[in-house]
Design a protein around this motif. Sequence first.
Motif, PDB file in Angstrom:
ATOM      1  N   LEU A 155      -9.628 -47.505   8.779  1.00  0.00           N
ATOM      2  CA  LEU A 155      -9.124 -48.857   8.603  1.00  0.00           C
ATOM      3  C   LEU A 155      -9.841 -49.535   7.438  1.00  0.00           C
ATOM      4  N   SER A 156      -9.068 -50.032   6.503  1.00  0.00           N
ATOM      5  CA  SER A 156      -9.595 -50.743   5.343  1.00  0.00           C
ATOM      6  C   SER A 156      -8.478 -51.619   4.795  1.00  0.00           C
ATOM      7  N   TYR A 157      -8.820 -52.495   3.857  1.00  0.00           N
ATOM      8  CA  TYR A 157      -7.795 -53.281   3.185  1.00  0.00           C
ATOM      9  C   TYR A 157      -6.795 -52.365   2.496  1.00  0.00           C
ATOM     10  N   TYR A 158      -7.281 -51.292   1.902  1.00  0.00           N
ATOM     11  CA  TYR A 158      -6.392 -50.383   1.185  1.00  0.00           C
ATOM     12  C   TYR A 158      -5.421 -49.679   2.126  1.00  0.00           C
ATOM     13  N   ALA A 159      -5.931 -49.188   3.240  1.00  0.00           N
ATOM     14  CA  ALA A 159      -5.054 -48.512   4.192  1.00  0.00           C
ATOM     15  C   ALA A 159      -4.008 -49.478   4.737  1.00  0.00           C
ATOM     16  N   ALA A 160      -4.412 -50.726   4.958  1.00  0.00           N
ATOM     17  CA  ALA A 160      -3.481 -51.719   5.515  1.00  0.00           C
ATOM     18  C   ALA A 160      -2.397 -52.121   4.526  1.00  0.00           C
ATOM     19  N   THR A 161      -2.632 -51.917   3.231  1.00  0.00           N
ATOM     20  CA  THR A 161      -1.665 -52.330   2.207  1.00  0.00           C
ATOM     21  C   THR A 161      -1.182 -51.142   1.381  1.00  0.00           C
ATOM     22  N   ALA A 162      -1.261 -49.944   1.950  1.00  0.00           N
ATOM     23  CA  ALA A 162      -0.841 -48.737   1.230  1.00  0.00           C
ATOM     24  C   ALA A 162       0.661 -48.758   0.968  1.00  0.00           C
ATOM     25  N   SER A 163       1.050 -48.210  -0.159  1.00  0.00           N
ATOM     26  CA  SER A 163       2.459 -48.211  -0.552  1.00  0.00           C
ATOM     27  C   SER A 163       3.276 -47.137   0.143  1.00  0.00           C
ATOM     28  N   ASP A 164       2.618 -46.173   0.765  1.00  0.00           N
ATOM     29  CA  ASP A 164       3.325 -45.050   1.377  1.00  0.00           C
ATOM     30  C   ASP A 164       2.572 -44.623   2.629  1.00  0.00           C
ATOM     31  N   ALA A 165       3.190 -44.778   3.779  1.00  0.00           N
ATOM     32  CA  ALA A 165       2.556 -44.411   5.048  1.00  0.00           C
ATOM     33  C   ALA A 165       2.989 -43.041   5.541  1.00  0.00           C
ATOM     34  N   SER A 166       3.807 -42.326   4.765  1.00  0.00           N
ATOM     35  CA  SER A 166       4.295 -41.016   5.216  1.00  0.00           C
ATOM     36  C   SER A 166       3.168 -40.002   5.235  1.00  0.00           C
ATOM     37  N   GLN A 167       3.314 -39.011   6.105  1.00  0.00           N
ATOM     38  CA  GLN A 167       2.332 -37.946   6.214  1.00  0.00           C
ATOM     39  C   GLN A 167       2.983 -36.602   5.938  1.00  0.00           C
ATOM     40  N   HIS A 168       2.156 -35.644   5.575  1.00  0.00           N
ATOM     41  CA  HIS A 168       2.623 -34.302   5.262  1.00  0.00           C
ATOM     42  C   HIS A 168       2.166 -33.332   6.350  1.00  0.00           C
ATOM     43  N   ALA A 169       2.970 -32.355   6.614  1.00  0.00           N
ATOM     44  CA  ALA A 169       2.663 -31.368   7.647  1.00  0.00           C
ATOM     45  C   ALA A 169       1.487 -30.492   7.223  1.00  0.00           C
ATOM     46  N   PRO A 170       0.778 -29.924   8.194  1.00  0.00           N
ATOM     47  CA  PRO A 170      -0.279 -28.959   7.867  1.00  0.00           C
ATOM     48  C   PRO A 170       0.322 -27.647   7.357  1.00  0.00           C
ATOM     49  N   LEU A 171      -0.510 -26.887   6.666  1.00  0.00           N
ATOM     50  CA  LEU A 171      -0.101 -25.572   6.196  1.00  0.00           C
ATOM     51  C   LEU A 171       0.029 -24.610   7.371  1.00  0.00           C
ATOM     52  N   GLU A 172       1.126 -23.896   7.413  1.00  0.00           N
ATOM     53  CA  GLU A 172       1.332 -22.838   8.402  1.00  0.00           C
ATOM     54  C   GLU A 172       1.920 -21.630   7.693  1.00  0.00           C
ATOM     55  N   GLY A 173       1.328 -20.468   7.927  1.00  0.00           N
ATOM     56  CA  GLY A 173       1.815 -19.257   7.290  1.00  0.00           C
ATOM     57  C   GLY A 173       1.180 -19.039   5.935  1.00  0.00           C
ATOM     58  N   ALA A 174       1.744 -18.089   5.187  1.00  0.00           N
ATOM     59  CA  ALA A 174       1.181 -17.678   3.901  1.00  0.00           C
ATOM     60  C   ALA A 174       2.058 -18.154   2.753  1.00  0.00           C
ATOM     61  N   LEU A 175       1.393 -18.592   1.664  1.00  0.00           N
ATOM     62  CA  LEU A 175       2.077 -19.025   0.455  1.00  0.00           C
ATOM     63  C   LEU A 175       1.437 -18.362  -0.752  1.00  0.00           C
ATOM     64  N   ASP A 176       2.221 -18.235  -1.806  1.00  0.00           N
ATOM     65  CA  ASP A 176       1.720 -17.773  -3.093  1.00  0.00           C
ATOM     66  C   ASP A 176       1.970 -18.859  -4.136  1.00  0.00           C
ATOM     67  N   CYS A 177       1.043 -19.004  -5.069  1.00  0.00           N
ATOM     68  CA  CYS A 177       1.212 -19.990  -6.135  1.00  0.00           C
ATOM     69  C   CYS A 177       0.300 -19.621  -7.293  1.00  0.00           C
ATOM     70  N   ASP A 178       0.429 -20.373  -8.376  1.00  0.00           N
ATOM     71  CA  ASP A 178      -0.469 -20.174  -9.516  1.00  0.00           C
ATOM     72  C   ASP A 178      -1.857 -20.751  -9.233  1.00  0.00           C
ATOM     73  N   VAL A 179      -1.879 -21.990  -8.729  1.00  0.00           N
ATOM     74  CA  VAL A 179      -3.148 -22.687  -8.495  1.00  0.00           C
ATOM     75  C   VAL A 179      -3.108 -23.366  -7.137  1.00  0.00           C
ATOM     76  N   CYS A 180      -4.174 -23.174  -6.363  1.00  0.00           N
ATOM     77  CA  CYS A 180      -4.361 -23.910  -5.106  1.00  0.00           C
ATOM     78  C   CYS A 180      -5.479 -24.922  -5.317  1.00  0.00           C
ATOM     79  N   VAL A 181      -5.167 -26.188  -5.115  1.00  0.00           N
ATOM     80  CA  VAL A 181      -6.146 -27.262  -5.257  1.00  0.00           C
ATOM     81  C   VAL A 181      -6.573 -27.708  -3.863  1.00  0.00           C
ATOM     82  N   VAL A 182      -7.873 -27.746  -3.618  1.00  0.00           N
ATOM     83  CA  VAL A 182      -8.428 -28.130  -2.324  1.00  0.00           C
ATOM     84  C   VAL A 182      -9.041 -29.519  -2.450  1.00  0.00           C
TER      85      VAL A 182
END
Length: 427
Positions: free
Chosen positions: A8-35
């Motif tokens: 909880l913060s002022y920023y969280a309370a006034t965020a422009s996007d409250a949507s969430q993304h699903a967790p990773l499930e299974g295997a993926l391939d890509c050029d770069v994985c950013v953690v």
Amino acid sequence: MSASRLPLSYYAATASDASQHAPLEGALDCDVCVVGGGFTGVSTALHLIERGFDVVLLEAEQLGFGASGRNGGQIVNSYSRDMDVIEARYGAETARALGSMAFEGNRIIRERITRYAIDCDLKEGNLFAACTERQWQGLKDHRALWARYGHSELELLGRDAYRREVGSKRYTGVLIDHSGGHLHPLNLLLGQVRAFEAQGGRVFEGSPVISVTPGEPACVRTERGEVRASKVVLAGNAYMSGLLPDMERRSMPASTQIITTEPLTDAQARALLPTDRAVEDCNYLLDYYRLTADQRLLYGGGVSYGGQDPDSIEGAIRPKLLTTFPELSDVRIDYAWSGNFLLTLNRLPQFGRVEASVYYAQGYSGHGVTCSHLAGCLVAEALAGDGSRFDAFAGIAHRRLPGGRTFSVPLSALGAWYYQLRDRLGW
């Protein structure tokens, strides 16, 4: 497992996007994985996808969970150690290389905002405020130093003139950086995430990384999935544990606390900050503050080494606010929160590689808003084949903390107490 909610913060309370993304499930391939879904990770991911890379972004909690979604929102140029110290310790060549990039993060942020039409309450200008005559002389030296490295958008205002900028009697003068500014950092981050996804980037929240195995390809494993990638970028900063053990012995999480008032009247806001610039003072344990888009005073300060919070955030920060603006004694505090940043012994960021396939960038030591955006650009350059600017940082040696993190926390606190005493006595 779903991603956790933002603290909880002022920023969280006034965020422009409250949507969430699903967790990773299974295997993926890509050029770069950013953690890491903060400024470093998102900036890197966006720069890479603009260059045509296939990128997957993993966040252990929720995008902006760490310092990128909790900081003071100030666009401050350069690094936590300034160019004179860099030149004295690492030589003229390193100073020239870092000096040529010292004001670039600021420009990258503005370019991102303009290109992707990100609404993040951007306001122009920030200033440094001297509390003593010694600090005032330091600001004069600071202006001359930055001018040597090509930055001339600075203006000094002495005791008789600075009150047109700040309605507080505690200062001896200020240095305005007209190229600086302030903004809503979480909304800046979320706007860049939307731009990344619009170009085909894949984002997974609630996906803490268990292990990273370098190789061809490298393998990044979470609880319920894995990503195979030609390159991996570790960008978890103070909230990444166990993935860079050697660097953990050379850095330490530290927390800072912020409070935000109720909305102020127009008259109150104009009296405090007539030109609506952001402010940080010149003390070792500095205070920083600014007005939000809805005219709240956002005020932060203090450092807790090791990342522990005080018993009461409001109790720790409100007295600082009242020292600067005693007329706000009756104001209500609507939000109080803290967050960790990563501190290095030399106060310069840690860039580097683990073998050939794993890159990292972290440890901005309080200058993360601008430097993290620079880092994303430099990592992308390196992965695209030109690592010269990345290597200017990667070539800086980082010593281990004395006694490791266990003993460095009380030693750092003791050192901070000494410098705080110097600030109070005007040494």
